[in-house]
Design a protein around this motif. Structure first.
Motif, short mmCIF file in Angstrom:
data_model
loop_
_atom_site.label_atom_id
_atom_site.label_comp_id
_atom_site.label_asym_id
_atom_site.label_seq_id
_atom_site.Cartn_x
_atom_site.Cartn_y
_atom_site.Cartn_z
N ARG A 64 27.31 53.54 71.18
CA ARG A 64 27.96 53.35 69.89
C ARG A 64 27.04 53.58 68.70
NH1 ARG A 64 32.42 48.94 69.45
NH2 ARG A 64 32.69 50.26 67.63
N TRP A 103 26.54 32.69 58.90
CA TRP A 103 27.20 33.74 59.67
C TRP A 103 28.33 33.11 60.49
CZ3 TRP A 103 25.02 35.35 65.00
CH2 TRP A 103 25.79 36.36 65.57
N TRP A 124 22.63 51.36 70.53
CA TRP A 124 23.49 50.22 70.84
C TRP A 124 24.54 50.69 71.84
CZ3 TRP A 124 25.16 46.92 66.01
CH2 TRP A 124 24.06 46.72 65.17
N PRO A 139 21.60 38.84 62.13
CA PRO A 139 22.24 38.54 63.42
C PRO A 139 22.88 39.75 64.09
CG PRO A 139 23.75 37.98 61.65
CD PRO A 139 22.54 38.61 61.00
N HIS A 140 23.11 39.62 65.38
CA HIS A 140 23.90 40.58 66.16
C HIS A 140 24.74 39.81 67.16
CE1 HIS A 140 22.01 44.18 64.72
NE2 HIS A 140 20.81 43.74 65.03
N ARG A 141 25.82 40.44 67.58
CA ARG A 141 26.62 39.91 68.69
C ARG A 141 27.28 41.06 69.44
NH1 ARG A 141 32.29 38.95 68.00
NH2 ARG A 141 33.08 39.66 66.00
N GLU A 142 27.60 40.82 70.70
CA GLU A 142 28.38 41.74 71.52
C GLU A 142 27.85 43.18 71.48
OE1 GLU A 142 29.96 40.23 73.49
OE2 GLU A 142 30.88 38.47 72.58
N ALA A 143 26.57 43.33 71.70
CA ALA A 143 25.98 44.67 71.80
C ALA A 143 24.74 44.60 72.67
CB ALA A 143 25.63 45.22 70.43
N TYR A 202 31.85 34.08 63.05
CA TYR A 202 32.71 35.07 63.68
C TYR A 202 33.75 34.38 64.57
CZ TYR A 202 30.08 35.02 68.19
OH TYR A 202 29.49 34.67 69.37
N HIS A 218 32.30 30.38 65.65
CA HIS A 218 30.84 30.47 65.71
C HIS A 218 30.30 30.37 64.28
CE1 HIS A 218 26.90 31.97 67.16
NE2 HIS A 218 26.81 32.36 65.90
N GLN A 243 30.71 37.83 75.60
CA GLN A 243 30.21 36.45 75.59
C GLN A 243 29.07 36.21 76.60
OE1 GLN A 243 31.81 33.56 73.38
NE2 GLN A 243 31.61 35.54 72.40
N ILE A 297 29.29 46.17 64.41
CA ILE A 297 28.56 47.35 64.89
C ILE A 297 28.16 48.19 63.68
CG2 ILE A 297 28.59 49.36 66.43
CD1 ILE A 297 28.97 46.69 67.92
N ASN A 336 31.98 40.36 61.44
CA ASN A 336 31.02 39.33 61.08
C ASN A 336 31.31 38.91 59.65
OD1 ASN A 336 29.53 39.24 63.47
ND2 ASN A 336 28.04 40.75 62.78
N GLY A 395 25.07 39.47 73.01
CA GLY A 395 26.01 38.53 73.61
C GLY A 395 26.70 37.64 72.60
N THR A 396 26.59 36.32 72.79
CA THR A 396 27.26 35.37 71.89
C THR A 396 26.57 35.26 70.53
OG1 THR A 396 25.98 33.59 72.89
CG2 THR A 396 28.20 33.96 73.76
N GLY A 397 25.40 35.90 70.40
CA GLY A 397 24.77 35.94 69.09
C GLY A 397 23.32 35.54 69.09
N LEU A 398 22.53 36.29 68.34
CA LEU A 398 21.13 35.92 68.12
C LEU A 398 20.69 36.47 66.77
CD1 LEU A 398 19.48 38.75 68.59
CD2 LEU A 398 19.36 38.03 70.94
#
Lengths: 235, 90
Positions: A41, B61, A118, A58-62, B63, B84, A125, B8, B50, A96-99
């Motif tokens: 992606r 943040w 990515w 932050p990021h999630r689900e990648a 979601y 979250h 999750q 994304i 987000n 995942g669920t976020g970091l």
């Protein structure tokens, strides 16, 4: 089908600390016809000025893979991981669920360049996790060296997406053959040098190729060539 | 200020100062006044949003892991139920 994308077709972003060439929709660049290729992606070719970088975010689900090409990249995240990566290192981050993380160029003199990829995760999750690996740069000469894979592979980082990433440096005039299962895809990115794919399609420096409906690929170098090959699930 | 971005690549979908966030059990209800055209684009990407509540020294943040996003055409109101929340300094 082999579809070539010249380096110049990428969307370029430049500011006082970052130069980025985007192969897929990202940030201000949005093209609904260019969202992804299989689970891939994001493919950003980034150069970060000395002492600058991506602050905490932050990021999630990648599934995020960074391949350092030049200089240094300092990683810190909310899981407590930290480290300085350079050429010969690859990092894999499961958001995942976020970091939260930051990626900075710790050098005050030298710029840093890296590829940021990515992938869509196979499961949602997932618990966030981080891994970095070192690879022997000699071991990719005239061979495909797996650096990240969804299947357990010695020396490669484990990713939660249906992909395997290989790095290789081919000597001038050398040829390499790759075969994959029917229905899968391939993505080739030439970091430096020039490849001829299946004796037909010329892929130069920073060009890429998206390959579908073929399960065999011959990659021949015209001069010494450093490249990335990704084997992707067909979805 | 509230920012709604794509998870994304961080594309900005919407930015507003007209919003309300209140906790409800272990979730957060985020209500936004928003034109229908903007709402349509956000709904299209509702699985990958987000939200950032931006303050002077910190961002919060949010979601919704189950894409709990609704839009009322009558009230021009979007409601997002976030499950979250993370606060971090900027």
């Amino acid at each position: 089908m082999i579809q070539r994308f010249p380096a110049s077709s990428r969307y370029s972003v430049k500011n006082d600390w970052l130069k980025s060439n985007l192969s897929f929709s990202f940030g201000e660049y949005y093209d609904e016809e260019n969202i992804q290729f299989g689970p891939l992606r994001v493919f950003n070719d980034d150069t970060v000025q000395a002492g600058k970088g991506f602050g905490i975010h932050p990021h999630r689900e990648a599934e995020i893979v960074s391949i350092v090409l030049h200089g240094q990249l300092k990683h810190e995240d909310s899981l407590g991981n930290s480290g300085i990566l350079q050429f010969g290192n690859v990092q894999r981050m499961t958001a995942g669920t976020g970091l939260l993380h930051s990626e900075m160029n710790p050098s005050l003199e030298e710029e840093a360049s890296f590829l940021q990829l990515w992938f869509k995760p196979t499961k949602k999750q997932l618990p966030p996790s981080y891994e970095d690996i070192s690879y022997n740069t000699d071991s990719m000469r005239n061979k495909l060296l797996p650096i990240v894979s969804s299947t357990p592979t010695k020396g490669a980082s484990k990713i939660h997406s249906d992909v395997t990433l290989y790095l290789s440096t081919l000597d001038a005039g050398k040829q390499i053959f790759y075969q994959q299962e029917q229905g899968r895809k391939m993505y080739v990115f030439v970091i430096d040098g020039e490849l001829i794919l299946n004796d037909d399609v010329v892929v130069g420096k920073r060009d890429s190729a998206r390959i579908t409906e073929l399960n065999e690929l011959t990659l021949k170098s015209t001069n010494e060539t450093f490249f990335l090959l990704i084997d992707l699930g067909g979805a | 200020m509230l920012l709604i971005r794509h998870s994304i690549g961080s594309r900005l979908f919407y930015q507003t100062d007209e919003y309300d966030i209140h906790p409800k059990k272990d979730k957060w209800v985020i209500s936004i006044k928003i034109p229908e055209e903007d709402a349509k684009e956000i709904i299209k990407f509702k699985e990958e949003l987000n939200l950032f509540d931006v303050e002077e020294n910190q961002k919060t943040w949010y979601y919704s892991s189950d894409a709990n996003v609704e839009f009322s055409k009558e009230k021009y109101q979007m409601t997002i139920i976030a499950d979250h929340k993370t606060i971090y300094p900027v």
